[in-house]
Scaffold this motif. Structure first.
Motif, PDB file in Angstrom:
ATOM      1  N   SER A  61      -1.261   5.523  -8.800  1.00 33.51           N
ATOM      2  CA  SER A  61      -1.667   5.689  -7.402  1.00 33.51           C
ATOM      3  C   SER A  61      -3.134   6.089  -7.304  1.00 33.51           C
ATOM      4  N   ASP A  96       0.835  -1.199   0.000  1.00 32.63           N
ATOM      5  CA  ASP A  96       0.000   0.000   0.000  1.00 32.63           C
ATOM      6  C   ASP A  96       0.874   1.255   0.000  1.00 32.63           C
ATOM      7  N   GLY A  97       0.563   2.184  -0.893  1.00 31.88           N
ATOM      8  CA  GLY A  97       1.289   3.446  -0.958  1.00 31.88           C
ATOM      9  C   GLY A  97       2.545   3.406  -1.791  1.00 31.88           C
ATOM     10  N   TYR A 118       2.334   5.717  -4.934  1.00 39.37           N
ATOM     11  CA  TYR A 118       2.415   7.118  -4.481  1.00 39.37           C
ATOM     12  C   TYR A 118       3.866   7.497  -4.198  1.00 39.37           C
ATOM     13  N   GLU A 161      -5.019   5.207  -3.637  1.00 37.36           N
ATOM     14  CA  GLU A 161      -4.130   5.451  -2.500  1.00 37.36           C
ATOM     15  C   GLU A 161      -4.385   6.844  -1.931  1.00 37.36           C
ATOM     16  N   SER A 171      -3.507  10.601  -3.336  1.00 37.73           N
ATOM     17  CA  SER A 171      -2.922  10.396  -4.668  1.00 37.73           C
ATOM     18  C   SER A 171      -3.382  11.465  -5.665  1.00 37.73           C
TER      19      SER A 171
END
Length: 864
Positions: free
Chosen positions: A680, A654-655, A658, A685, A688
């Motif tokens: 993203s 996750d992320g 980004y 996210e 984003s």
């Protein structure tokens, strides 16, 4: 023998077994200290007669000593030793015989671990003794003189004692003599051989000592210790802590086999099975074994009926060559495949009086470890499902089918289980379809699981909806599960309510989940979530109590949570100590917290080491954090950072998209940055859209698209986006629209928004509102607002008020206003002040009173 009273003499003779010297009548009295008796055909082997050629115990490799070879792992054929229960007994007895002579005999099944126990014990207590291991009986007899001559520095090793027993080898008189002479003997004997020798003695052996067997006398002269084939619970617990995968694997099969037996017998049986496929060897027997092995690979743990093996083994035999191999008969094949080789191990192990069979587990494991594992025939999978239905084994078949990536077989197995009324089948089908992205089918099977009595199906449906950002629908299903008494649903309902800010209801459901899980060891760790909530709401005493109870009960993760709580309470050193303890116990989040702590102290190198440790402990998110750390370190580290960003992307952390966009943006590589920012956004996210807007802002010609994204984010209530959108609208002379977005931000205390709004109102010729916003921003220390307010005041001829604002702007960091101030003083005839500000315009700024915007230091939240 000679002296001044007695003449010297010598005696010579031959004997096959024993000799006796005696005196009858009158004559010289003589005493015999040592008598060496040997066959006249004796031929002493060269090495046995040379004491110096015998190896020291510490020089011996375990394999040289006679320890069975295990499967090779990292170049080592012998696994690390696991302490046995009998070790202390063996150690005491061997120490005694090494000191004063005698025999220690270890009795146990083949491959029970007898030889390894002796080897490890001697390495500890007698590493400098020379070891003599005779080749056979004659070797032993021929070396008696050398053994006795060096009895203090040597030890006789008789692995498989039965090989050395008999009139021409080791006898009870010889054992007695060697014991008196101080010779140490260590020996082993297999249980079946021990039993064979014992049975030679008559039933009334205890009533008539003269009729005892010679072996029984040897036992009476020595000390013995029993080594069990099956390991005790304490031994298994020690083995389970081994870092050697072979030992761990053996523990998993300890229900039937001893650890040493599994490790030692396995490679031999595997080799024998591999050779048996040859022409005129045992190809039918090998095919029977292959069939049983594949049933085990297909997830069948129950014994396989003989009829099934007979039916299906022809598939394997035909593939290997069929009639061309001249296969043996069926009964001969079963006889060969079930013949016991060592311990209880045989390639096929009979069950139910020979009505069914199972493959030796090592052969199954070896086949499954093979990188080029052969596919299991389709007919066998069909028979496996049928067999599993009658033996409650459908879970095993379904799991095996998943490993072989046979989705249809897996589906069929779970469907049969579901049809039998077991909700697990429906739950697993729901998970299978969920993983395939087939959410409608997943919902169908989760609902079926609820019908069959498992309300956790509602929780799983809720998780899918929450993953799709449908929080209201997710909450509805969590609530259904929770109200049905499902602790999993209660936990996720509490988590969702906590995100929404409903702390009271979140706490209520956490407490209900804890109560529902009371007495269970819950993987949800609900009590930890409750403690976390209590900590966030400053109820530290109760939170700490929960964490400490969890720590006392052995919950390693609680060490991490307790550390987080103590760190928040200002007890940093205690927190760091707890996190280090947690890392030692394998808690990845504790390593992450130590990394974050190091980063807050700007110790990037130390932080990298902790991120690496977190990765080793299984944290995927740490891969991304390490990439960000390396990026911030700059320079040559960025190449390494890219590698970890790529890994984080592959792991779908996750992320990661980004952060990758930020990585490229920091280097001015805006096209790549936009690509990952769009990804993203696609992944939804956090923040984003704002990131994409900010990157597009920096690319000439992308202002319109940037404004569209700023607007989208601003509509979600993001202040920074509202301010930026207001600025863009103001620059485009869309003043009324700009006022709409800037006003809420300015009223919320954003000084940039207030300054920009002041400029917009000045353009709209609304002096009161322009001044009000300039004044709010300037009073908060915003230099540009003070400067703009000064210009507005000058426009209305309020020179003194303007000068005051310009001076504020100057001392807040705007050097250019010194020129404006100089011009005002000069135009108003105030030469001295004009000269002073002219000088200031050339020398630059003094130390500014402060910064334009005061930003607090944002601490990263620790991983609880």
């Amino acid at each position: 023998m000679s002296s001044e009273y007695y003449p010297s003499f010598s005696l010579e003779g031959k004997a096959d077994h024993s000799g006796r010297m005696s005196q009858q009548g009158q004559g010289y009295q003589f005493n015999i200290d040592q008598v060496f008796i040997a066959s006249g055909q004796n031929q002493v082997s060269t090495w046995a007669a040379q004491y110096e050629s015998w190896p020291l115990v510490r020089e011996l490799d375990p394999l040289e000593f006679g320890v069975h070879r295990a499967p090779i792992n990292q170049g080592n054929a012998v696994p690390p030793y696991v302490t046995r229960d009998v070790d202390s007994e063996v150690k005491i007895k061997l120490q005694q015989v090494c000191k004063s002579g005698g025999l220690v005999l270890l009795i146990g099944d083949s491959t029970a671990g007898k030889t390894r126990i002796v080897y490890e014990t001697l390495q500890e207590i007698a590493p400098t003794k020379r070891l003599f291991r005779p080749f056979d009986k004659s070797d032993l007899r021929a070396s008696i003189v050398t053994i006795i001559s060096n009895r203090k520095e040597s030890l006789v090793w008789l692995d498989d004692l039965e090989q050395y027993l008999g009139p021409t080898g080791l006898t009870s008189p010889l054992v007695a003599y060697l014991k008196r002479a101080g010779v140490a003997i260590a020996a082993t004997i297999r249980g079946e051989q021990y039993q064979r020798f014992i049975q030679l003695a008559p039933d009334h052996v205890h009533d008539n000592l003269e009729q005892r067997s010679d072996f029984q006398r040897i036992l009476d002269l020595g000390q013995s210790a029993i080594v069990r084939r099956r390991w005790s619970e304490a031994e298994l617990q020690r083995a389970a802590k081994s870092k050697d995968v072979r030992v761990i694997e053996a523990v998993q099969h300890s229900e039937l086999f001893g650890i040493a037996e599994y490790l030692a017998a396995g490679p031999r049986l595997l080799d024998e099975w591999s050779v048996a496929w040859g022409a005129e060897m045992n190809p039918r027997g090998a095919s029977l074994i292959a069939t049983a092995v594949d049933f085990a690979r297909a997830g069948i743990s129950a014994p396989i009926p003989r009829a099934l093996l007979v039916e299906l083994h022809e598939l394997y035999l035909e593939e290997a060559g069929g009639a061309l191999l001249r296969p043996e008969g069926l009964e001969q094949a079963f006889s060969w495949a079930t013949r016991r080789r060592s311990g209880v191990a045989s390639p096929l192990i009979p069950q139910n009086n020979g009505q069914s069979y199972r493959a030796f587990d090592y052969l199954v494991d070896a086949r499954m470890r093979n990188d080029q594992e052969k596919p299991i025939p389709e007919l066998l999978w069909t028979r496996a499902i049928g067999l599993a239905e009658t033996n409650n084994g459908l879970i095993g078949v379904a799991s095996a089918a998943r490993r072989h990536e046979l989705i249809n077989v897996e589906k069929m197995s779970w469907e049969r289980l579901s049809q039998s009324g077991d909700p697990l089948g429906a739950m697993r089908l729901g998970t299978l379809h969920e993983n395939l992205g087939e959410h409608d089918l997943a919902f169908k099977w989760y609902e079926k699981a609820v019908e069959l009595g498992n309300p956790d199906g509602f929780t799983r449906i809720g998780l899918i909806h929450e993953g799709q950002h449908d929080s209201s629908i997710a909450e509805n299903f969590y609530r259904k599960a929770a109200e049905a008494g499902n602790a999993h649903g209660m936990n996720h309902l509490a988590l969702l309510l906590r995100k929404q800010g409903d702390i009271d209801q979140s706490e209520r459901w956490y407490r209900m989940a804890v109560e529902a899980k009371r007495g269970e060891k819950s993987p949800l760790d609900v009590s930890m979530n409750l403690a976390s909530l209590l900590a966030e709401t400053n109820r530290l005493e109760e939170a700490e109590s929960i964490y400490r109870k969890a720590v006392d009960s052995g919950e390693d993760e609680a060490l991490n949570g307790l550390g987080y709580l103590l760190e928040r309470s200002g007890r940093r050193s205690e927190a760091l100590d707890l996190w280090r303890q947690a890392v030692d116990k394998g808690v990845a989040n504790a390593a992450a917290n130590l990394a974050l702590d190091a980063e807050e102290r700007n110790k990037l190198r130390e932080a990298r080491e902790w991120w690496q440790k977190a990765i080793e402990l299984g944290s995927e998110s740490a891969v991304l954090r390490l990439a960000i750390n390396l990026d911030k370190s700059g320079g040559s580290r960025r190449k390494e950072a890219k590698k970890f960003f790529d890994e984080a992307i592959n792991l779908e952390v996750d992320g990661s998209a980004y952060s990758y966009a930020v990585f490229y943006s920091r280097q001015g590589l805006y096209e790549d940055a936009v690509t990952w920012a769009r990804k993203s956004v696609e992944l939804r996210e956090e923040k984003s859209q704002g990131l994409l807007a900010s990157i597009l802002d920096k690319i000439p010609g992308s202002e319109d698209e940037a404004a569209l994204w700023w607007r989208q984010v601003a509509e979600g209530g993001d202040t920074e986006s509202q301010v930026r959108l207001g600025e863009l609208l103001a620059e485009a002379n869309e003043f009324e629209e700009a006022v709409r977005w800037l006003t809420p931000a300015a009223e919320g205390g954003d000084v940039i928004a207030a300054c920009t709004l002041g400029w917009v109102y000045s353009c709209l010729r609304d002096r009161p509102k322009a001044e009000a916003n300039y004044r709010a921003a300037a009073d908060a220390g915003h230099a540009h607002a003070a400067c703009n307010h000064g210009s507005l005041l000058m426009a209305f001829g309020e020179t003194e008020a303007a000068l005051e604002r310009f001076r504020e702007a100057y001392f807040s960091g705007h050097a250019h206003v010194s020129e404006d101030i100089e011009k005002i003083y000069r135009s108003t005839g105030r030469g001295r002040e004009a000269a002073e500000w002219l000088r200031r315009s050339k020398t630059g700024l003094p130390n500014p009173k402060g910064k334009n915007i005061k930003k607090g230091k944002n601490k990263r939240r620790k991983r609880r």
